[in-house]
Design an enzyme around this catalytic site. Structure first.
Site, PDB file in Angstrom:
ATOM      1  N   THR A  48       5.723  -1.904   1.793  1.00 44.80           N
ATOM      2  CA  THR A  48       4.927  -2.889   2.521  1.00 44.80           C
ATOM      3  C   THR A  48       5.553  -3.150   3.889  1.00 44.80           C
ATOM      4  O   THR A  48       6.783  -3.232   4.000  1.00 44.80           O
ATOM      5  CB  THR A  48       4.747  -4.208   1.736  1.00 44.80           C
ATOM      6  OG1 THR A  48       4.231  -5.206   2.624  1.00 44.80           O
ATOM      7  CG2 THR A  48       6.035  -4.695   1.103  1.00 44.80           C
ATOM      8  N   HIS A  61      -3.784 -10.004  -3.815  1.00 46.29           N
ATOM      9  CA  HIS A  61      -4.973  -9.702  -3.004  1.00 46.29           C
ATOM     10  C   HIS A  61      -6.152  -9.256  -3.865  1.00 46.29           C
ATOM     11  O   HIS A  61      -7.107  -8.664  -3.344  1.00 46.29           O
ATOM     12  CB  HIS A  61      -4.640  -8.666  -1.922  1.00 46.29           C
ATOM     13  CG  HIS A  61      -3.733  -9.220  -0.852  1.00 46.29           C
ATOM     14  ND1 HIS A  61      -3.033  -8.422   0.035  1.00 46.29           N
ATOM     15  CD2 HIS A  61      -3.423 -10.491  -0.528  1.00 46.29           C
ATOM     16  CE1 HIS A  61      -2.320  -9.196   0.849  1.00 46.29           C
ATOM     17  NE2 HIS A  61      -2.545 -10.453   0.525  1.00 46.29           N
ATOM     18  N   CYS A 115     -22.203 -17.777  -5.872  1.00 46.54           N
ATOM     19  CA  CYS A 115     -22.116 -18.528  -7.147  1.00 46.54           C
ATOM     20  C   CYS A 115     -20.835 -18.248  -7.915  1.00 46.54           C
ATOM     21  O   CYS A 115     -20.576 -18.885  -8.944  1.00 46.54           O
ATOM     22  CB  CYS A 115     -23.328 -18.231  -8.030  1.00 46.54           C
ATOM     23  SG  CYS A 115     -23.330 -16.580  -8.775  1.00 46.54           S
ATOM     24  N   ASP A 126      -5.552  -1.559  -6.224  1.00 49.67           N
ATOM     25  CA  ASP A 126      -5.986  -0.317  -6.867  1.00 49.67           C
ATOM     26  C   ASP A 126      -5.775  -0.255  -8.380  1.00 49.67           C
ATOM     27  O   ASP A 126      -6.246   0.684  -9.031  1.00 49.67           O
ATOM     28  CB  ASP A 126      -5.302   0.886  -6.189  1.00 49.67           C
ATOM     29  CG  ASP A 126      -3.773   0.790  -6.182  1.00 49.67           C
ATOM     30  OD1 ASP A 126      -3.204   0.219  -7.122  1.00 49.67           O
ATOM     31  OD2 ASP A 126      -3.151   1.315  -5.228  1.00 49.67           O
ATOM     32  N   CYS A 147     -19.491 -12.645  -6.688  1.00 51.48           N
ATOM     33  CA  CYS A 147     -20.558 -13.152  -5.825  1.00 51.48           C
ATOM     34  C   CYS A 147     -19.971 -14.253  -4.938  1.00 51.48           C
ATOM     35  O   CYS A 147     -19.369 -15.207  -5.439  1.00 51.48           O
ATOM     36  CB  CYS A 147     -21.709 -13.717  -6.661  1.00 51.48           C
ATOM     37  SG  CYS A 147     -22.939 -14.556  -5.630  1.00 51.48           S
ATOM     38  N   ALA A 204       0.810  -1.219   0.000  1.00 49.95           N
ATOM     39  CA  ALA A 204       0.000   0.000   0.000  1.00 49.95           C
ATOM     40  C   ALA A 204       0.847   1.274   0.000  1.00 49.95           C
ATOM     41  O   ALA A 204       0.405   2.315  -0.491  1.00 49.95           O
ATOM     42  CB  ALA A 204      -0.937  -0.015   1.203  1.00 49.95           C
TER      43      ALA A 204
END
Ligand code: NAD
Length: 261
Positions: free
Chosen positions: A203, A129, A140, A112, A137, A30
């Site tokens: 990180t 990630h 499903c 991002d 979903c 990040a």
């Protein structure tokens, strides 16, 4: 104490390592996107540092169990800075690394999409990630573009269900409590083991198994370089550590400082 001169010497060394390395592998977190206006979670200005309760929005158990958490999560997605963020000098340095034919793989914990937006080939970016640009979903497995679902939220659906099965929708990211996609993390580990030079950028290296890519690279004989504002648990095994801002340090390491104003 590290003096300016010794930092210059260290930068020269890393540039020389990059020059001879055939395969440079980069791990980003990040911290590389904070200069684009996307806050990290654990840094001094991090989302969780300022508001520990926000961690619940990234925990799959709370997300599945509590519609109120999902409503907050959808509002947070509506306002996510990724939609308007622009890549910064740190991202540009990694594009330059690829342009020179050095970049073997770019493993990112970020969701991002800024590496691709900056110009890195999607095929070289390993998003361990996931991505906030898609929805999935949880029942499903249907996937679709995030913006279409955000349009539903804007139109008044506070917690839009899956159109196919009525299941819970979520950004296609790996929340805490969720398993990583095995093929994706395996690809990241494999790439790390193939590195001759491994750069860990922005990180805290506290999230596993991704942090294990650093040891995998080191054990395979790669030189390891860490660029992060704060110390990490891997600093002791690194060949060079820089605590400066990424947007300043990375272009210098890559040798493109002259092109940055
Ligand atoms: P983290 O928040 O644990 O660590 C980020 C590190 O970057 C901190 O140690 C901080 O000091 C450092 N940092 C911040 N800005 C910096 C700068 N300009 N120069 C140098 N260092 C800087 O982040 P993480 O280890 O990546 O883990 C957080 C998880 O949350 C990730 O796995 C990711 O999935 C997710 N996340 C993603 C984004 C994004 O996509 N931009 C943003 C927040 C969180």
């Amino acid at each position: 104490m590290t003096t300016t001169t010794s930092i210059e010497l260290l930068i020269e060394s890393v540039r020389a390592w990059a020059e001879v390395a055939r395969r440079v592998v980069v791990l980003t977190g990040a911290g590389i996107s904070t200069e684009s206006g996307i806050p990290d979670f654990r840094g001094p200005q991090g989302v969780w540092t300022k508001d520990p309760a926000a961690e619940k929005l990234s925990d799959i158990h709370y997300y599945v169990a509590d519609p109120e958490i999902r409503k907050k999560a959808w509002q947070a997605r509506l306002a996510h800075p990724a939609w308007s963020a622009r890549p910064n000098a740190g991202h540009a340095a990694l594009v330059e690394l690829e342009r020179r034919g050095k970049l073997h793989a770019l493993i990112t914990q970020n969701i991002d999409g800024l590496h691709q937006k900056a110009g890195n080939s999607p095929g070289r970016v390993i998003e361990v990630h996931g991505t906030v640009h898609d929805v999935v979903c949880l029942a499903c497995g249907w996937k679709g573009p995030m913006q279409a679902t955000l349009d539903r939220v804007r139109a008044g659906e506070a917690d839009p269900p899956c159109d196919c099965c009525g299941g819970v929708l979520k950004s296609d990211t790996v929340s805490f409590g969720q398993a990583l996609v095995p093929e994706v993390i395996e690809r990241a580990m494999q790439a790390a083991a193939e590195a001759e030079l491994f750069l860990s950028v922005g990180t805290s290296l506290r999230v596993y198994p991704v942090a294990g890519t650093v040891s995998a690279a080191k054990q395979s004989g790669a030189r390891v370089v860490i660029v992060n504002a704060e110390p990490t648990p891997f600093d002791a095994i690194a060949d060079a550590v820089f605590y400066g801002a990424i947007g300043e340090t990375l272009p210098r390491i890559v040798g493109m400082a002259d092109t940055i104003t």
